[in-house]
Design an enzyme around this catalytic site. Sequence first.
Site, PDB file in Angstrom:
ATOM      1  N   LYS A 177       0.864  -1.187   0.000  1.00 45.93           N
ATOM      2  CA  LYS A 177       0.000   0.000   0.000  1.00 45.93           C
ATOM      3  C   LYS A 177       0.897   1.232   0.000  1.00 45.93           C
ATOM      4  O   LYS A 177       1.504   1.567   0.995  1.00 45.93           O
ATOM      5  CB  LYS A 177      -0.900   0.053   1.241  1.00 45.93           C
ATOM      6  CG  LYS A 177      -1.965   1.133   1.091  1.00 45.93           C
ATOM      7  CD  LYS A 177      -2.452   1.723   2.386  1.00 45.93           C
ATOM      8  CE  LYS A 177      -1.574   2.775   2.978  1.00 45.93           C
ATOM      9  NZ  LYS A 177      -1.395   4.015   2.179  1.00 45.93           N
ATOM     10  N   GLU A 252      10.997   1.677   9.651  1.00 41.98           N
ATOM     11  CA  GLU A 252      11.931   2.776   9.327  1.00 41.98           C
ATOM     12  C   GLU A 252      11.155   4.068   9.549  1.00 41.98           C
ATOM     13  O   GLU A 252      10.176   4.314   8.847  1.00 41.98           O
ATOM     14  CB  GLU A 252      12.375   2.713   7.857  1.00 41.98           C
ATOM     15  CG  GLU A 252      13.135   1.477   7.461  1.00 41.98           C
ATOM     16  CD  GLU A 252      14.528   1.438   8.029  1.00 41.98           C
ATOM     17  OE1 GLU A 252      15.021   2.477   8.532  1.00 41.98           O
ATOM     18  OE2 GLU A 252      15.124   0.359   7.995  1.00 41.98           O
ATOM     19  N   CYS A 286      13.817  11.767   5.263  1.00 47.73           N
ATOM     20  CA  CYS A 286      14.039  11.260   6.623  1.00 47.73           C
ATOM     21  C   CYS A 286      15.456  11.586   7.075  1.00 47.73           C
ATOM     22  O   CYS A 286      15.722  11.734   8.255  1.00 47.73           O
ATOM     23  CB  CYS A 286      13.808   9.758   6.656  1.00 47.73           C
ATOM     24  SG  CYS A 286      14.723   8.870   5.391  1.00 47.73           S
ATOM     25  N   GLU A 387      10.831  16.389  14.475  1.00 48.16           N
ATOM     26  CA  GLU A 387      10.982  16.326  13.017  1.00 48.16           C
ATOM     27  C   GLU A 387       9.993  17.302  12.374  1.00 48.16           C
ATOM     28  O   GLU A 387       8.781  17.151  12.518  1.00 48.16           O
ATOM     29  CB  GLU A 387      10.709  14.896  12.521  1.00 48.16           C
ATOM     30  CG  GLU A 387      11.006  14.739  11.050  1.00 48.16           C
ATOM     31  CD  GLU A 387      10.711  13.335  10.527  1.00 48.16           C
ATOM     32  OE1 GLU A 387       9.649  12.785  10.852  1.00 48.16           O
ATOM     33  OE2 GLU A 387      11.553  12.800   9.767  1.00 48.16           O
TER      34      GLU A 387
HETATM   35  P1  NAD Z   1       3.080   8.556   7.566  1.00 46.85           P
HETATM   36  O1  NAD Z   1       3.524   7.876   8.813  1.00 46.85           O
HETATM   37  O2  NAD Z   1       2.021   9.583   7.661  1.00 46.85           O
HETATM   38  O3  NAD Z   1       2.541   7.482   6.498  1.00 46.85           O
HETATM   39  C1  NAD Z   1       3.344   6.417   6.052  1.00 46.85           C
HETATM   40  C2  NAD Z   1       2.450   5.327   5.493  1.00 46.85           C
HETATM   41  O4  NAD Z   1       1.684   4.776   6.574  1.00 46.85           O
HETATM   42  C3  NAD Z   1       1.434   5.812   4.449  1.00 46.85           C
HETATM   43  O5  NAD Z   1       1.302   4.844   3.440  1.00 46.85           O
HETATM   44  C4  NAD Z   1       0.147   5.906   5.256  1.00 46.85           C
HETATM   45  O6  NAD Z   1      -1.017   5.758   4.484  1.00 46.85           O
HETATM   46  C5  NAD Z   1       0.317   4.735   6.206  1.00 46.85           C
HETATM   47  N1  NAD Z   1      -0.502   4.809   7.417  1.00 46.85           N
HETATM   48  C6  NAD Z   1      -0.922   5.914   8.064  1.00 46.85           C
HETATM   49  N2  NAD Z   1      -1.696   5.563   9.112  1.00 46.85           N
HETATM   50  C7  NAD Z   1      -1.760   4.211   9.123  1.00 46.85           C
HETATM   51  C8  NAD Z   1      -2.426   3.271   9.947  1.00 46.85           C
HETATM   52  N3  NAD Z   1      -3.183   3.644  10.972  1.00 46.85           N
HETATM   53  N4  NAD Z   1      -2.280   1.964   9.668  1.00 46.85           N
HETATM   54  C9  NAD Z   1      -1.505   1.556   8.625  1.00 46.85           C
HETATM   55  N5  NAD Z   1      -0.883   2.416   7.799  1.00 46.85           N
HETATM   56  C10 NAD Z   1      -0.997   3.728   8.046  1.00 46.85           C
HETATM   57  O7  NAD Z   1       4.414   9.151   6.885  1.00 46.85           O
HETATM   58  P2  NAD Z   1       4.550  10.022   5.570  1.00 46.85           P
HETATM   59  O8  NAD Z   1       4.039  11.399   5.837  1.00 46.85           O
HETATM   60  O9  NAD Z   1       4.039   9.299   4.393  1.00 46.85           O
HETATM   61  O10 NAD Z   1       6.150  10.069   5.414  1.00 46.85           O
HETATM   62  C11 NAD Z   1       6.955  10.930   6.134  1.00 46.85           C
HETATM   63  C12 NAD Z   1       7.598  10.224   7.317  1.00 46.85           C
HETATM   64  O11 NAD Z   1       8.294   9.071   6.868  1.00 46.85           O
HETATM   65  C13 NAD Z   1       8.644  11.072   8.015  1.00 46.85           C
HETATM   66  O12 NAD Z   1       8.519  10.907   9.398  1.00 46.85           O
HETATM   67  C14 NAD Z   1       9.959  10.506   7.508  1.00 46.85           C
HETATM   68  O13 NAD Z   1      11.061  10.715   8.369  1.00 46.85           O
HETATM   69  C15 NAD Z   1       9.613   9.062   7.403  1.00 46.85           C
HETATM   70  N6  NAD Z   1      10.523   8.374   6.507  1.00 46.85           N
HETATM   71  C16 NAD Z   1      11.444   7.530   7.062  1.00 46.85           C
HETATM   72  C17 NAD Z   1      12.365   6.897   6.255  1.00 46.85           C
HETATM   73  C18 NAD Z   1      13.386   5.971   6.844  1.00 46.85           C
HETATM   74  O14 NAD Z   1      13.944   5.167   6.090  1.00 46.85           O
HETATM   75  N7  NAD Z   1      13.679   6.044   8.129  1.00 46.85           N
HETATM   76  C19 NAD Z   1      12.338   7.117   4.864  1.00 46.85           C
HETATM   77  C20 NAD Z   1      11.375   7.984   4.338  1.00 46.85           C
HETATM   78  C21 NAD Z   1      10.470   8.605   5.164  1.00 46.85           C
END
Ligand code: NAD
Length: 496
Positions: A177, A252, A286, A387
Site C-alpha cells: 500500500k 523505518e 528522513c 521532526e
Molecule cells: P506517515 O507515517 O504519515 O505514512 C506512512 C504510510 O503509513 C502511508 O502509506 C500511510 O497511508 C500509512 N498509514 C498511516 N496511518 C496508518 C495506519 N493507521 N495503519 C496503517 N498504515 C498507516 O508518513 P509520511 O508522511 O508518508 O512520510 C513521512 C515520514 O516518513 C517522516 O517521518 C519521515 O522521516 C519518514 N521516513 C522515514 C524513512 C526511513 O527510512 N527512516 C524514509 C522515508 C520517510
Amino acid sequence: MNSPKICKNFINGEWVDAVSEAVFEDRNPADTNQVVSVFPRSDGRDVALAVEAAAAAFPRWRLMPAPRRAEILYRAAQRLAERKEELAADMTREMGKVLEEARGDVQEAIDMAYFMAGEGRRQYGQTTPAELPNKFAMSLRSPLGVCGLITPWNFPMAIPSWKILPALICGNTVVIKPAEDAPLSCYHFVKILAEAGLPRGVVNLVAGFGEEAGEAILAHPGVKMISFTGSTDVGRHVSERCAPQFKRLHLEMGGKNVIMVMEDCNLELAVDGAVWGAFGTTGQRCTASSRIVVHKEVYIEFLEHLVERARALRVGDGLDPAVQMGPLINRDAADKVSQYVQSGIQEGARLLSGGHALTDGVFANGFFFEPTVFANVQPGMRIAQEEIFGPVVSVIPCDSFEAAIEIGNNVRYGLSASIYTQDVNRAFVAMREMETGIFYVNAPTIGAEIHLPFGGTKQTGNGHREAGVAALDTFSEWKSIYVDYSGRLQRAQIDS
Ligand code: NAD
C-alpha cells in the site's frame, strides 16, 4: 496540462477497481488544480482479495529457483532504465521534488533491482563443522510468506523498490500500500514488474489511506510480516497492532539529523553540504540535515554564507530545470512548518531568513515555503528536537567537539549524522560515538548507496535494516539443518 491518469489496484495479476468503487485523487503539490492521477480507495475487502492472491501465489514462487526469480528483476531493471525520464517527470508531478532528485529516486529503484537480482545467485548461508563424526551442519534462508508493505510519499519509487525487491528475491509474495499522497510512482513500478514477467499474485498493489487499507493489512492474519516506512507516531501504532499476532515487523521512521561543523573544516564545503542537506527535497527527507551544530570559532562566518545561499535558492515547480526547491507535499505539511516557525520564534531562536509560505503569483496554487534558517537555537527547543519535515534548519552554536557530539546525540531519533572536519582523529571518534545508523564525513546527512544497510537507531528504527545484504535478513529467516550420514540409530530410537 496532462489529463489525469486513471489507475487501478493490481490484484492477482489483474488491474481492478476497489470493491466499493470509491476513488481518490493524487494532485500536484506545485499546482493543486492539476489532478495527476485517480486511484481506487481500497478498504478491508480489497486487502483480503490481495492477501488471498499473494498467499495462493506463494507456494510456487517460493519454489522457483532464486536465479530464475532474478531474471525477472533484471528485466524490470532494464525497463525502468529505459523509461527513467518519463517516470521521473510523473514523480515530480505527483509529489513535487525537483526533476533531478526524481531521477535519483528512479535510479535507486534501478540500482536495487540489479543488486537484488544479483542476490538471486548468492543468498549465502553457512556450512560449519559439526560436533559429531559423519554429521553435516548448515544454515539456509527461508522466505516468510506474504509480506505487507506500507510506504511513505517522499521516496515514492525508491522505498517501494527497497521493500518489494528483497522480499521477492527471498521468495516472499507481497501486498503493498503506497502513500495516498504519491501512489503513481509505485503503480508504475509494479506495472513494470508485471511486464517483466512476474507470475500473477506475486505482487499486489492496493491503493488507499492508512486508516482504511493500511489498517486492514496490519490486521490480516494471512500477512506474516510488515515492513513500514513512515513517521514515528504511525510506526508506534503499527508496532502495537502487530504485537498481538507476533507479526515480524520492520520499521523505518522519522529523523532529526545533525551536521557538526568543526572550526578546522573546509567551510565552503560545509556550507554547501548544509544547503543541500537542509533544503534538498524541500527538507522532506528522513535524512534531512535539520540541525547544524557549529563551533563558535566559525559560527558567524558559517551563518553568513548559509543565509546568503538559502536566500538565493530558486523555489518553484520541480519540472522547471532552473528550480532548486519544490513545494511541500500538502496543506497539512505547510501548516505544520508554519507552526514550527512560530514555535521557534516564541522559544527565542533567531529567524535569519525565510519563515513564510509563498502564496502569490506562480505560487498561488501550490504549497511553497521559503528556505528558512534559525540561529541561536538551543538544543532543547522544539525546532531542535522534533521532526519538522520541511525547509527549516536550526543552527546551534557549540564550544567544542565533545559538546557537538553530546548535542548531536541528544534527540530521540537516530538515523543519520555527519561531521565536517579535517582532523581524521575527530572524524573517527565521531563515527564511533554518534548513535545513528548512518554517518558521513565531510558530506551532509543525505545520500544513501543501495548496497549498504539503511536504517536508524532509537526511535528511527527497530533494529532491522533495508538495502544491501542486510535487507535479506529483514525479508527471510534462518533455518538450521543437521544431517547425520553415519547410518547409526539414535539413542532414543534404540531405547524405544
Ligand atoms: P506517515 O507515517 O504519515 O505514512 C506512512 C504510510 O503509513 C502511508 O502509506 C500511510 O497511508 C500509512 N498509514 C498511516 N496511518 C496508518 C495506519 N493507521 N495503519 C496503517 N498504515 C498507516 O508518513 P509520511 O508522511 O508518508 O512520510 C513521512 C515520514 O516518513 C517522516 O517521518 C519521515 O522521516 C519518514 N521516513 C522515514 C524513512 C526511513 O527510512 N527512516 C524514509 C522515508 C520517510
